[in-house]
Design a protein around this motif. Structure first.
Motif, PDB file in Angstrom:
ATOM      1  N   THR A  10       0.931  -1.365  -0.012  1.00  0.00           N
ATOM      2  CA  THR A  10       0.002  -0.021   0.003  1.00  0.00           C
ATOM      3  C   THR A  10       0.869   1.015   0.087  1.00  0.00           C
ATOM      4  OG1 THR A  10       0.012  -0.013   2.355  1.00  0.00           O
ATOM      5  CG2 THR A  10      -1.928  -1.009   0.956  1.00  0.00           C
ATOM      6  N   PHE A  11       0.397   2.330  -0.527  1.00  0.00           N
ATOM      7  CA  PHE A  11       0.887   3.575  -0.383  1.00  0.00           C
ATOM      8  C   PHE A  11       0.196   4.565   0.076  1.00  0.00           C
ATOM      9  CE2 PHE A  11       2.728   1.491  -4.361  1.00  0.00           C
ATOM     10  CZ  PHE A  11       4.142   1.700  -3.884  1.00  0.00           C
ATOM     11  N   ARG A  12       0.524   5.494   0.861  1.00  0.00           N
ATOM     12  CA  ARG A  12      -0.181   6.798   1.299  1.00  0.00           C
ATOM     13  C   ARG A  12      -0.219   7.870   0.467  1.00  0.00           C
ATOM     14  NH1 ARG A  12       3.507   5.647   6.221  1.00  0.00           N
ATOM     15  NH2 ARG A  12       2.278   4.262   7.478  1.00  0.00           N
ATOM     16  N   ALA A  13      -1.401   8.494   0.492  1.00  0.00           N
ATOM     17  CA  ALA A  13      -1.502   9.598  -0.493  1.00  0.00           C
ATOM     18  C   ALA A  13      -2.004  10.696   0.673  1.00  0.00           C
ATOM     19  CB  ALA A  13      -2.732   9.432  -1.502  1.00  0.00           C
ATOM     20  N   PRO A  14      -1.839  12.089   0.170  1.00  0.00           N
ATOM     21  CA  PRO A  14      -2.113  13.050   1.034  1.00  0.00           C
ATOM     22  C   PRO A  14      -3.477  13.180   1.481  1.00  0.00           C
ATOM     23  CG  PRO A  14      -0.636  13.860  -0.724  1.00  0.00           C
ATOM     24  CD  PRO A  14      -0.827  12.550  -1.096  1.00  0.00           C
ATOM     25  N   ASP A  15      -3.984  13.650   2.640  1.00  0.00           N
ATOM     26  CA  ASP A  15      -5.168  13.784   3.280  1.00  0.00           C
ATOM     27  C   ASP A  15      -5.860  14.820   2.625  1.00  0.00           C
ATOM     28  OD1 ASP A  15      -7.218  12.910   4.789  1.00  0.00           O
ATOM     29  OD2 ASP A  15      -6.517  13.784   6.729  1.00  0.00           O
ATOM     30  N   THR A  16      -6.557  14.525   1.424  1.00  0.00           N
ATOM     31  CA  THR A  16      -7.478  15.473   1.049  1.00  0.00           C
ATOM     32  C   THR A  16      -8.819  14.677   1.015  1.00  0.00           C
ATOM     33  OG1 THR A  16      -6.716  14.897  -1.483  1.00  0.00           O
ATOM     34  CG2 THR A  16      -5.555  16.713  -0.337  1.00  0.00           C
ATOM     35  N   ALA A  17      -9.707  15.569   0.736  1.00  0.00           N
ATOM     36  CA  ALA A  17     -11.089  15.101   0.290  1.00  0.00           C
ATOM     37  C   ALA A  17     -11.470  14.111  -0.976  1.00  0.00           C
ATOM     38  CB  ALA A  17     -12.155  16.120   0.439  1.00  0.00           C
ATOM     39  N   ALA A  18     -10.578  14.743  -2.048  1.00  0.00           N
ATOM     40  CA  ALA A  18     -10.541  14.129  -3.190  1.00  0.00           C
ATOM     41  C   ALA A  18     -10.046  12.683  -3.293  1.00  0.00           C
ATOM     42  CB  ALA A  18     -10.036  14.709  -4.521  1.00  0.00           C
ATOM     43  N   ASN A  19      -8.789  12.430  -2.554  1.00  0.00           N
ATOM     44  CA  ASN A  19      -8.262  11.404  -2.366  1.00  0.00           C
ATOM     45  C   ASN A  19      -8.731  10.472  -1.724  1.00  0.00           C
ATOM     46  OD1 ASN A  19      -5.945  12.075  -3.995  1.00  0.00           O
ATOM     47  ND2 ASN A  19      -4.700  12.816  -2.323  1.00  0.00           N
ATOM     48  N   GLU A  20      -9.456  10.761  -0.477  1.00  0.00           N
ATOM     49  CA  GLU A  20     -10.286   9.929   0.462  1.00  0.00           C
ATOM     50  C   GLU A  20     -11.306   9.320  -0.440  1.00  0.00           C
ATOM     51  OE1 GLU A  20     -12.663  10.024   4.596  1.00  0.00           O
ATOM     52  OE2 GLU A  20     -11.401  11.793   3.889  1.00  0.00           O
ATOM     53  N   ALA A  21     -12.056  10.328  -1.217  1.00  0.00           N
ATOM     54  CA  ALA A  21     -13.023   9.549  -2.070  1.00  0.00           C
ATOM     55  C   ALA A  21     -12.744   8.706  -2.771  1.00  0.00           C
ATOM     56  CB  ALA A  21     -14.093  10.914  -2.547  1.00  0.00           C
ATOM     57  N   ALA A  22     -11.572   8.784  -3.647  1.00  0.00           N
ATOM     58  CA  ALA A  22     -11.175   7.760  -4.764  1.00  0.00           C
ATOM     59  C   ALA A  22     -10.569   6.602  -4.198  1.00  0.00           C
ATOM     60  CB  ALA A  22     -10.128   8.632  -5.561  1.00  0.00           C
ATOM     61  N   PHE A  80       3.506  10.376  -1.696  1.00  0.00           N
ATOM     62  CA  PHE A  80       3.485  11.061  -2.764  1.00  0.00           C
ATOM     63  C   PHE A  80       2.962  12.551  -2.328  1.00  0.00           C
ATOM     64  CE2 PHE A  80       2.743   6.723  -3.825  1.00  0.00           C
ATOM     65  CZ  PHE A  80       3.864   6.609  -4.574  1.00  0.00           C
ATOM     66  N   ARG A  81       3.054  13.405  -3.171  1.00  0.00           N
ATOM     67  CA  ARG A  81       2.787  14.834  -2.921  1.00  0.00           C
ATOM     68  C   ARG A  81       1.426  15.489  -3.623  1.00  0.00           C
ATOM     69  NH1 ARG A  81       8.049  17.452  -4.931  1.00  0.00           N
ATOM     70  NH2 ARG A  81       8.943  15.158  -5.247  1.00  0.00           N
ATOM     71  N   SER A  82       0.796  14.703  -4.367  1.00  0.00           N
ATOM     72  CA  SER A  82      -0.078  15.024  -5.168  1.00  0.00           C
ATOM     73  C   SER A  82      -1.460  15.016  -4.256  1.00  0.00           C
ATOM     74  CB  SER A  82      -0.290  14.317  -6.390  1.00  0.00           C
ATOM     75  OG  SER A  82       0.688  14.657  -7.508  1.00  0.00           O
ATOM     76  N   LYS A  83      -2.317  16.179  -4.464  1.00  0.00           N
ATOM     77  CA  LYS A  83      -3.626  16.179  -3.834  1.00  0.00           C
ATOM     78  C   LYS A  83      -4.816  15.845  -4.631  1.00  0.00           C
ATOM     79  CE  LYS A  83      -2.344  20.082  -0.904  1.00  0.00           C
ATOM     80  NZ  LYS A  83      -2.215  21.407  -0.421  1.00  0.00           N
ATOM     81  N   LYS A  84      -4.507  15.589  -5.998  1.00  0.00           N
ATOM     82  CA  LYS A  84      -5.781  15.028  -6.526  1.00  0.00           C
ATOM     83  C   LYS A  84      -5.474  13.492  -7.194  1.00  0.00           C
ATOM     84  CE  LYS A  84      -7.996  18.758  -7.027  1.00  0.00           C
ATOM     85  NZ  LYS A  84      -9.296  18.889  -6.636  1.00  0.00           N
ATOM     86  N   PRO A  85      -6.686  12.747  -7.165  1.00  0.00           N
ATOM     87  CA  PRO A  85      -6.294  10.957  -7.411  1.00  0.00           C
ATOM     88  C   PRO A  85      -5.389  10.954  -8.825  1.00  0.00           C
ATOM     89  CG  PRO A  85      -8.456  11.563  -6.738  1.00  0.00           C
ATOM     90  CD  PRO A  85      -8.008  13.147  -6.841  1.00  0.00           C
ATOM     91  N   GLN A 129      -0.435   9.194 -11.510  1.00  0.00           N
ATOM     92  CA  GLN A 129       0.833   9.625 -12.389  1.00  0.00           C
ATOM     93  C   GLN A 129       1.982   9.693 -11.395  1.00  0.00           C
ATOM     94  OE1 GLN A 129       1.451  13.852 -13.410  1.00  0.00           O
ATOM     95  NE2 GLN A 129       0.918  13.062 -15.396  1.00  0.00           N
ATOM     96  N   GLU A 130       2.088   9.905 -10.203  1.00  0.00           N
ATOM     97  CA  GLU A 130       3.266   9.982  -9.524  1.00  0.00           C
ATOM     98  C   GLU A 130       3.705   8.346  -9.125  1.00  0.00           C
ATOM     99  OE1 GLU A 130       4.898  12.569  -6.146  1.00  0.00           O
ATOM    100  OE2 GLU A 130       2.604  13.326  -6.518  1.00  0.00           O
ATOM    101  N   VAL A 131       2.825   7.606  -8.904  1.00  0.00           N
ATOM    102  CA  VAL A 131       2.865   6.003  -8.518  1.00  0.00           C
ATOM    103  C   VAL A 131       3.517   5.386  -9.638  1.00  0.00           C
ATOM    104  CG1 VAL A 131       2.113   3.924  -8.024  1.00  0.00           C
ATOM    105  CG2 VAL A 131       1.185   5.856  -7.029  1.00  0.00           C
ATOM    106  N   TYR A 132       3.288   5.537 -10.875  1.00  0.00           N
ATOM    107  CA  TYR A 132       3.522   4.885 -12.056  1.00  0.00           C
ATOM    108  C   TYR A 132       5.123   5.473 -12.517  1.00  0.00           C
ATOM    109  CZ  TYR A 132      -0.362   2.101 -12.976  1.00  0.00           C
ATOM    110  OH  TYR A 132      -1.609   1.459 -12.792  1.00  0.00           O
TER     111      TYR A 132
END
Length: 451
Positions: free
Chosen positions: A122-134, A352-357, A362-365
């Motif tokens: 698993t990878f952690r993403a920034p805690d934003t509403a968009a990332n949590e929903a996706a 990763f640093r991005s706030k949009k899914p 894109q960052e993961v790949y």
């Protein structure tokens, strides 16, 4: 290769091919053309602690400043817009194409097979509403703090190169590791042998391997007690059988499902090995008093190690059981791959640093592409030094390759420095299980309350 300059960027021919396939052409020019943006996403993985603007500044100093800059570099908003125009699908196709390209015929093999291991992380993403929903968050006794992205990867155990990978949200139907691996079986070549842990011993997944004619070795859960196999022939008297995997009662699509025949069950016990004690340890033991017994000074009992494996390599003469059991121990190499990506390459609690899914994908790949670039260079060095690629320390090799990349050093100057990065072989050690202390008694900070 000796006259080449070391570079940790995807080949330009491969970039042009991928961009052309997606119709990404710069008709009117711009400060951030598609090729430069694709190179930027990979370079961001090499410098996770620097801002995107700093990474872009270092990149153009390496590849050249675009004509349309005119002394004014683009701002952060322009970089974000350029990444969105590129799309994460381009980064995914770039990773897949590059993963096929870095598989060298000179890589180590086992009886003609390229041995790979499959597992998830698993990878952690920034805690934003968009990332949590996706992506969602883990739900346990306490809800997770960050959105989590699931990754299923297949890596070569001899070179640590990633052969294939796919991403999915953490929770939801069809997002489990077994379901993700089923979708990757078709991408494997005929000469690939896949090692899997006990969680991948289900009937449906193994049926996919058998139908695709792909070889596998999987560990059976709880010594095979939970799987009722039907033994049809004894191959070896010491726990080597030809078996049939019947259709389980819980298997829903029963229509057309047939038992898996011509599988091989191996029950192997590793021989006990005596550990040689050094003279210093023996001397300390003689100096101990009889009244005081330090904690943990008792003799450690080595219990025999058992392996219960299931495979479709059914020829006992060509594939002896002891060699398959020794080979299966390399399945753990994929855990080192995950550690090298998450702890050494990204070096961040939030990977990763991005706030949009779509930018997170894109960052993961791009990170997986950067990792394969690094591992490809390490394998090339190992071939010249006549060493195993996994015996060169990854952390020191990464720092040396990054210095050579930004300094544009010739390949001939880089190879000799790796002779001091070899990992010495150490005797087996004991890692007793320990319980991690509990979490904080304060509630987790939500993204809407974060600064």
């Amino acid at each position: 290769m000796a006259a080449q300059i070391l570079c940790l960027l995807p080949p330009e021919e491969l970039l042009d091919h991928v961009l052309t396939a997606f119709g990404k052409r710069d008709r009117f020019g711009g400060k951030l053309p598609f090729k430069l943006t694709a190179q930027l996403t990979v370079t961001m993985a090499l410098s996770p602690e620097e801002s995107v603007e700093s990474v872009l500044e270092a990149l153009v100093a390496l590849v050249g400043v675009p004509t349309f800059w005119r002394g004014k570099p683009p701002q952060a908003s322009s970089i974000t817009a350029a990444r969105d125009r590129l799309s994460w699908e381009v980064s995914r196709e770039l990773f897949r194409s590059h993963a096929k390209q870095v598989q060298s015929p000179g890589d180590p093999r086992w009886k003609g097979f390229r041995v790979v291991a499959a597992d998830g992380t698993t990878f952690r993403a920034p805690d934003t509403a968009a990332n949590e929903a996706a992506f969602g968050k883990p739900n346990g006794s306490k809800q997770g703090t960050f959105p989590v992205l699931r990754c299923l990867a297949i890596a070569d155990v001899n070179t640590h190169k990633i052969v294939a990978a796919t991403l999915a949200p953490y929770a939801g139907a069809g997002n489990g590791e077994v379901s993700l691996l089923k979708g990757l079986v078709g991408e494997l070549d005929q000469d690939v042998l896949t090692l899997m842990d006990r969680g991948f011993c289900g009937f449906d997944l193994l049926r996919t391997f058998v139908q695709a004619d792909r070889k596998f070795v999987v560990r059976m859960p709880k010594g095979g007690c939970t799987i009722k196999l039907v033994r049809t022939k004894v191959l070896q008297p010491d726990g080597d059988y030809l078996v049939t995997y019947p259709v389980p009662k819980s298997f829903k699509p029963k229509k057309g499902a047939k038992p898996l025949s011509s599988l091989r069950e191996i029950r192997y016990t590793f021989p006990k090995k005596r550990c040689k004690r050094s003279k210093t340890k023996a001397k300390r033991k003689r100096q101990r008093t009889t009244n005081v017994k330090p904690q943990g000074s008792g003799k450690r009992r080595r219990t025999p190690r058992h392996l219960f494996l299931l495979t479709n390599l059914v020829d006992p003469k060509e594939f002896p059981a002891d060699q398959i059991a020794e080979l299966y121990l390399k399945r753990w190499e994929i855990e080192f791959v995950f550690r090298e990506i998450k702890s050494t390459l990204t070096r961040r609690k939030v990977h990763f640093r991005s706030k949009k899914p779509r930018r997170v994908l894109q960052e993961v790949y791009a990170t997986l592409t950067a990792y394969n670039l690094i591992r490809d260079r390490i394998s090339a060095v190992a071939r010249e030094l006549k060493q195993e690629p996994t015996r060169l320390g990854y952390a020191k090799s990464l720092q040396r390759l990054k210095r050579a990349h930004w300094g544009r050093e010739p390949w001939s100057q880089v190879v000799p420095s790796f002779s001091g990065y070899q990992i010495t072989r150490r005797p087996p050690r004991s890692y007793p299980r320990a319980v991690r202390p509990g979490g904080a008694r304060y509630p987790a900070k939500k993204h809407r309350n974060a600064a």
